[in-house]
Motif scaffolding. Sequence first.
Motif, mmCIF file in Angstrom:
data_model
loop_
_atom_site.group_PDB
_atom_site.id
_atom_site.type_symbol
_atom_site.label_atom_id
_atom_site.label_comp_id
_atom_site.label_asym_id
_atom_site.label_seq_id
_atom_site.Cartn_x
_atom_site.Cartn_y
_atom_site.Cartn_z
ATOM 1 N N VAL A 205 1.006 -1.139 -0.053
ATOM 2 C CA VAL A 205 0.028 0.060 -0.062
ATOM 3 C C VAL A 205 0.786 1.391 -0.063
ATOM 4 C CG1 VAL A 205 -1.883 -1.028 1.129
ATOM 5 C CG2 VAL A 205 -0.208 -0.076 2.510
ATOM 6 N N TYR A 206 2.024 1.281 0.318
ATOM 7 C CA TYR A 206 2.974 2.385 0.450
ATOM 8 C C TYR A 206 3.909 2.547 -0.895
ATOM 9 C CZ TYR A 206 5.925 -1.676 2.114
ATOM 10 O OH TYR A 206 6.301 -2.983 2.324
ATOM 11 N N TYR A 207 3.466 1.711 -1.844
ATOM 12 C CA TYR A 207 4.428 1.820 -3.079
ATOM 13 C C TYR A 207 4.240 3.173 -3.470
ATOM 14 C CZ TYR A 207 5.857 1.319 -7.810
ATOM 15 O OH TYR A 207 6.415 1.624 -8.994
ATOM 16 N N ASN A 208 3.089 3.821 -3.830
ATOM 17 C CA ASN A 208 2.891 5.128 -4.530
ATOM 18 C C ASN A 208 3.813 6.141 -3.791
ATOM 19 O OD1 ASN A 208 1.592 4.375 -6.640
ATOM 20 N ND2 ASN A 208 -0.387 4.162 -5.989
ATOM 21 N N ILE A 209 3.811 6.120 -2.638
ATOM 22 C CA ILE A 209 4.357 7.334 -1.827
ATOM 23 C C ILE A 209 5.954 7.315 -2.070
ATOM 24 C CG2 ILE A 209 4.860 6.209 0.465
ATOM 25 C CD1 ILE A 209 4.003 8.706 1.706
ATOM 26 N N GLU A 210 6.550 5.923 -2.123
ATOM 27 C CA GLU A 210 7.978 5.865 -2.592
ATOM 28 C C GLU A 210 7.932 6.294 -4.046
ATOM 29 O OE1 GLU A 210 9.446 1.944 -1.972
ATOM 30 O OE2 GLU A 210 9.282 1.893 0.215
ATOM 31 N N ASN B 103 -0.730 6.976 8.405
ATOM 32 C CA ASN B 103 0.618 7.243 9.031
ATOM 33 C C ASN B 103 1.896 7.045 8.180
ATOM 34 O OD1 ASN B 103 -0.707 7.914 11.546
ATOM 35 N ND2 ASN B 103 -0.736 5.523 11.958
ATOM 36 N N TYR B 104 1.584 6.720 6.959
ATOM 37 C CA TYR B 104 2.921 6.405 6.042
ATOM 38 C C TYR B 104 3.454 7.654 5.678
ATOM 39 C CZ TYR B 104 0.417 1.977 5.345
ATOM 40 O OH TYR B 104 0.143 0.519 5.280
ATOM 41 N N TYR B 105 4.978 7.863 5.951
ATOM 42 C CA TYR B 105 5.833 8.733 5.443
ATOM 43 C C TYR B 105 7.048 8.285 4.764
ATOM 44 C CZ TYR B 105 8.964 8.747 9.634
ATOM 45 O OH TYR B 105 9.659 8.346 10.295
ATOM 46 N N ASP C 42 16.567 12.861 0.625
ATOM 47 C CA ASP C 42 17.413 14.078 0.420
ATOM 48 C C ASP C 42 17.905 14.281 -0.976
ATOM 49 O OD1 ASP C 42 19.781 12.684 0.945
ATOM 50 O OD2 ASP C 42 19.871 13.278 3.036
ATOM 51 N N SER C 43 18.765 15.096 -1.236
ATOM 52 C CA SER C 43 19.523 15.212 -2.413
ATOM 53 C C SER C 43 20.624 14.200 -2.693
ATOM 54 C CB SER C 43 20.217 16.566 -2.568
ATOM 55 O OG SER C 43 20.728 17.076 -1.508
ATOM 56 N N HIS C 44 21.085 13.476 -1.561
ATOM 57 C CA HIS C 44 22.122 12.636 -1.585
ATOM 58 C C HIS C 44 21.600 11.146 -1.678
ATOM 59 C CE1 HIS C 44 24.882 15.643 -0.694
ATOM 60 N NE2 HIS C 44 24.759 15.622 0.518
ATOM 61 N N GLY C 45 20.125 10.912 -1.739
ATOM 62 C CA GLY C 45 19.528 9.641 -1.876
ATOM 63 C C GLY C 45 19.251 9.146 -0.453
ATOM 64 N N ASN C 46 19.737 9.753 0.526
ATOM 65 C CA ASN C 46 19.296 9.183 1.868
ATOM 66 C C ASN C 46 17.750 9.271 2.245
ATOM 67 O OD1 ASN C 46 22.210 8.771 2.511
ATOM 68 N ND2 ASN C 46 22.170 11.089 2.753
ATOM 69 N N TYR C 47 17.386 8.083 2.930
ATOM 70 C CA TYR C 47 15.824 8.137 2.835
ATOM 71 C C TYR C 47 15.513 7.256 4.030
ATOM 72 C CZ TYR C 47 16.244 3.541 1.076
ATOM 73 O OH TYR C 47 16.625 2.140 0.923
ATOM 74 N N THR C 48 14.088 7.616 4.620
ATOM 75 C CA THR C 48 13.783 6.939 5.874
ATOM 76 C C THR C 48 12.249 6.730 5.548
ATOM 77 O OG1 THR C 48 13.109 9.157 7.032
ATOM 78 C CG2 THR C 48 15.083 8.423 7.362
ATOM 79 N N THR C 49 11.696 5.680 6.270
ATOM 80 C CA THR C 49 10.378 5.440 6.333
ATOM 81 C C THR C 49 9.771 4.889 7.773
ATOM 82 O OG1 THR C 49 10.821 3.066 5.836
ATOM 83 C CG2 THR C 49 10.791 4.270 3.982
ATOM 84 N N ASN C 50 8.623 4.820 7.524
ATOM 85 C CA ASN C 50 8.128 4.502 8.957
ATOM 86 C C ASN C 50 6.986 3.294 8.778
ATOM 87 O OD1 ASN C 50 5.693 5.816 7.864
ATOM 88 N ND2 ASN C 50 5.063 6.367 9.821
ATOM 89 N N TYR C 51 6.990 2.459 7.955
ATOM 90 C CA TYR C 51 6.003 1.403 7.655
ATOM 91 C C TYR C 51 6.639 0.012 7.621
ATOM 92 C CZ TYR C 51 7.798 2.788 2.734
ATOM 93 O OH TYR C 51 8.543 3.260 1.811
#
Length: 364
Positions: free
Chosen positions: A279-284, A348-350, A354-363
């Motif tokens: 379900v979180y694929y589109n936000i990614e 609650n999905y987020y 950033d510009s270096h390709g670093n990312y975070t998720t909460n799911y």
Amino acid sequence: MNKLFPIILFFIIGGANFVNAQHTIQHVQALQGDPKVYTAKKISQEIEIDGKMEAIWNNAPWSSEFMDIEGVHKTKPKYQTQFKMLWDEANLYIYVKLEEPHIWGTLKQHDAIIYHDNDFEIFIKPKLSSPVYYEIEINALNTVMDLLMPKPYRFGGQAVMHWDTKNIKSAVHVDGTLNNPNDIDSYWAVEMAIPFTSLGNFGGNPTPKVNSYWRINFSRVQWQHDIINQNYIRKKENGKIIEEDNWVWSPIGLINMHYPEKWGFLKFADDDLQSALPVYYNIEKTAWNIHYLQQLYKNKHQYYTADLKLLEGFSSYVEKNLSKYDIQITLSADMKFYHILLKEKGKNYYFTIDSHGNYTTNYE
């Protein structure tokens, strides 16, 4: 459009300058295909790893056939490749069948550059919120090369070659004769048991939960060959080795397997083998599209923008999804660094990137 993005300017010192692969809007377009999903059934018995497809594999469906890494618009692979997957509390099991009339291999040293032979490759990213992933390559001689990537090459990642897939089991079955150019072979098959503990992070239970997802992909490197003195060698043209074919399960769009965000999904199931994107694929996908377009913008202007509407391709690849998310953009004072947070409205999905390709998720 619903409410847009609060903008925060801040000062940042330094920062790595990584080379990104998005040079044109056509490259971004090539990355738009949705990934495939394979649902693996949980089993209660351990599989004997001998390269042969015993009865237990009847519980697993065949995957779709491999295609060119760039997608369906490219020539269909000359030889068929399909896989099956199962799992239990301890292992991920993989069986793959590679149609091949000339089965050959030369490399026998562990961690040799296996793709210099025809090979089968596995790319596994167990933790969606971590950039770490693993690559395992194997040839028809059952020689394995395995490595850990802390992050993709395009973001400055360097392969950790001394990492090993602890206690992995692999076997190759050849339907034909290996390294014999005097006959026509049928196929070679690889069977593997990959322990979850070998891919686990520090602490916690490494066994996946039912209905959880990993990112995964498979690649087959196929070389044209000549036969000289009864030996197979990679074919040359004008003194140079002819480039290999790259056949994959879930196409990337570009000739580069190291785009984990474009790999397929492995769903760990119990009995229900229905497959669907998480379900979180589109936000990614939306966040990564913003990232790709920001790289194009910076290539042209030497800085990033906080106004997403200025991005080339905004209306095609970003705008249609923005109404689903609250967005916050943080931009450095020199406009050479950004951080974006997308939060799905009503959920609650987020996802941040950033510009270096670093990312975070909460799911997870």
